[in-house]
Design a protein around this motif. Structure first.
Motif, PDB file in Angstrom:
ATOM      1  N   GLU A 193     -16.790  -4.532  -3.751  1.00  0.00           N
ATOM      2  CA  GLU A 193     -17.059  -3.649  -2.221  1.00  0.00           C
ATOM      3  C   GLU A 193     -19.004  -3.617  -2.049  1.00  0.00           C
TER       4      GLU A 193
ATOM      5  N   GLN B  57      -7.999 -10.342  -2.929  1.00  0.00           N
ATOM      6  CA  GLN B  57      -7.144  -8.541  -3.085  1.00  0.00           C
ATOM      7  C   GLN B  57      -6.478  -8.821  -4.464  1.00  0.00           C
TER       8      GLN B  57
ATOM      9  N   GLY C  67      -6.954   6.342   0.158  1.00  0.00           N
ATOM     10  CA  GLY C  67      -7.560   6.935   1.489  1.00  0.00           C
ATOM     11  C   GLY C  67      -9.324   5.457   1.328  1.00  0.00           C
ATOM     12  N   ALA C  68      -9.606   4.828   2.088  1.00  0.00           N
ATOM     13  CA  ALA C  68     -10.741   4.160   2.523  1.00  0.00           C
ATOM     14  C   ALA C  68     -12.003   4.163   3.394  1.00  0.00           C
ATOM     15  N   ALA C  69     -11.646   6.166   3.376  1.00  0.00           N
ATOM     16  CA  ALA C  69     -13.338   6.508   4.230  1.00  0.00           C
ATOM     17  C   ALA C  69     -13.991   7.085   3.437  1.00  0.00           C
TER      18      ALA C  69
ATOM     19  N   HIS D  87       0.975  -1.063   0.184  1.00  0.00           N
ATOM     20  CA  HIS D  87       0.055  -0.149   0.192  1.00  0.00           C
ATOM     21  C   HIS D  87       0.586   1.300   0.017  1.00  0.00           C
TER      22      HIS D  87
ATOM     23  N   ARG E  72     -13.211  10.014   0.964  1.00  0.00           N
ATOM     24  CA  ARG E  72     -12.059  10.011   0.473  1.00  0.00           C
ATOM     25  C   ARG E  72     -12.770   9.201  -1.334  1.00  0.00           C
ATOM     26  N   PHE E  73     -13.870   8.582  -0.596  1.00  0.00           N
ATOM     27  CA  PHE E  73     -14.879   7.872  -1.773  1.00  0.00           C
ATOM     28  C   PHE E  73     -15.551   8.657  -2.762  1.00  0.00           C
TER      29      PHE E  73
ATOM     30  N   LEU F 271      -8.546   7.731  -4.062  1.00  0.00           N
ATOM     31  CA  LEU F 271      -9.007   6.925  -3.196  1.00  0.00           C
ATOM     32  C   LEU F 271      -8.138   5.948  -2.861  1.00  0.00           C
TER      33      LEU F 271
ATOM     34  N   GLU G 299      -8.494  -6.210  -6.289  1.00  0.00           N
ATOM     35  CA  GLU G 299      -8.033  -5.437  -7.530  1.00  0.00           C
ATOM     36  C   GLU G 299      -7.465  -4.609  -8.259  1.00  0.00           C
TER      37      GLU G 299
END
Length: 234
Positions: A197, A205, A85-87, A36, A90-91, A83, A208
């Motif tokens: 999602e 994984q 970030g996962a919040a 990451h 942020r999405f 993107l 992705e």
């Protein structure tokens, strides 16, 4: 400093884009903090390198799609960064940035619209009507704001893909083929995100990696379509 058109420079930058995209695709399918952290370097590099390749491509000098494609790539860059970030915030911001990019693509495609030749807009509209509401409802169960974001974003993305099929012959057959293929892969990439999602409880994984592979290929094809639109042989 202004970028000077040079076929050699453009090709080298395009090769660099492919290399960075391949690395980021590999990292995307790798779990762990190291992967990451590495992606905080590779993913934000994608659009600037691709944009530089298009900006220095002599074929694109007179392209009617050059400016709008560069604007779309700027929107894509914002989405790529946000993107990471996962919040939820942020999405939503990332989706908004991508939507601005799609709006730029739409503007370019509409400016070169020809006589309707494909039934794709109606088919894509039907596909959106069948798939977007369930996705939006599933997202709204997690966060009400996400439902509205997904519904609006998917509508803009679908519109981009639909208008890509209506580009007229003034840009050349090769440019149209790459443009439609790129738009189609963009749809596929985001469909995989929706599957991952909202429908899979424990997505692998490596999914992705599929997202990044289709996304990177989509942006490359759209850029190549824009370049060929300014090439007399396109």
């Amino acid at each position: 400093m202004a970028l000077v058109p040079s076929r050699t420079t453009s090709r080298r930058l395009r090769s660099a884009y492919v290399a960075v995209a391949a690395l980021d695709t590999l990292l995307a399918g790798t779990a762990g903090r190291r992967a990451h952290r590495a992606r905080t370097v590779t993913k934000p590099l994608l659009m600037p390198v691709l944009a530089a390749s298009l900006a220095t491509d002599p074929r694109a000098t007179g392209s009617p799609l050059r400016t709008t494609t560069l604007a779309a790539q700027a929107g894509g860059w914002g989405g790529d960064v946000l993107l990471l970030g996962a919040a939820p915030e942020r999405f939503m911001a990332g989706a908004g940035s991508f939507a601005l990019g799609h709006a730029a693509y739409i503007g370019g495609f509409r400016s070169r619209r020809g006589a309707p030749r494909w039934p794709a807009p109606a088919a894509l509209g039907l596909l959106w009507g069948l798939t977007a509401p369930p996705l939006a409802l599933a997202a709204a169960r997690q966060d009400r704001r996400l439902g509205a974001t997904i519904a609006a974003y998917s509508a803009v993305l679908t519109s981009m893909a639909a208008t890509s099929t209506q580009v007229g012959p003034s840009v050349g057959a090769a440019a149209r083929r790459r443009t439609m293929a790129g738009a189609g892969l963009f749809l596929l990439s985001d469909a995989i995100i929706g599957l991952r999602e909202l429908w899979l409880t424990d997505p692998p994984q490596r999914l992705e990696s599929a997202v990044m592979l289709t996304y990177a290929a989509a942006q490359l094809l759209l850029a190549e379509g824009a370049a060929l639109a300014g090439d007399g042989t396109g």
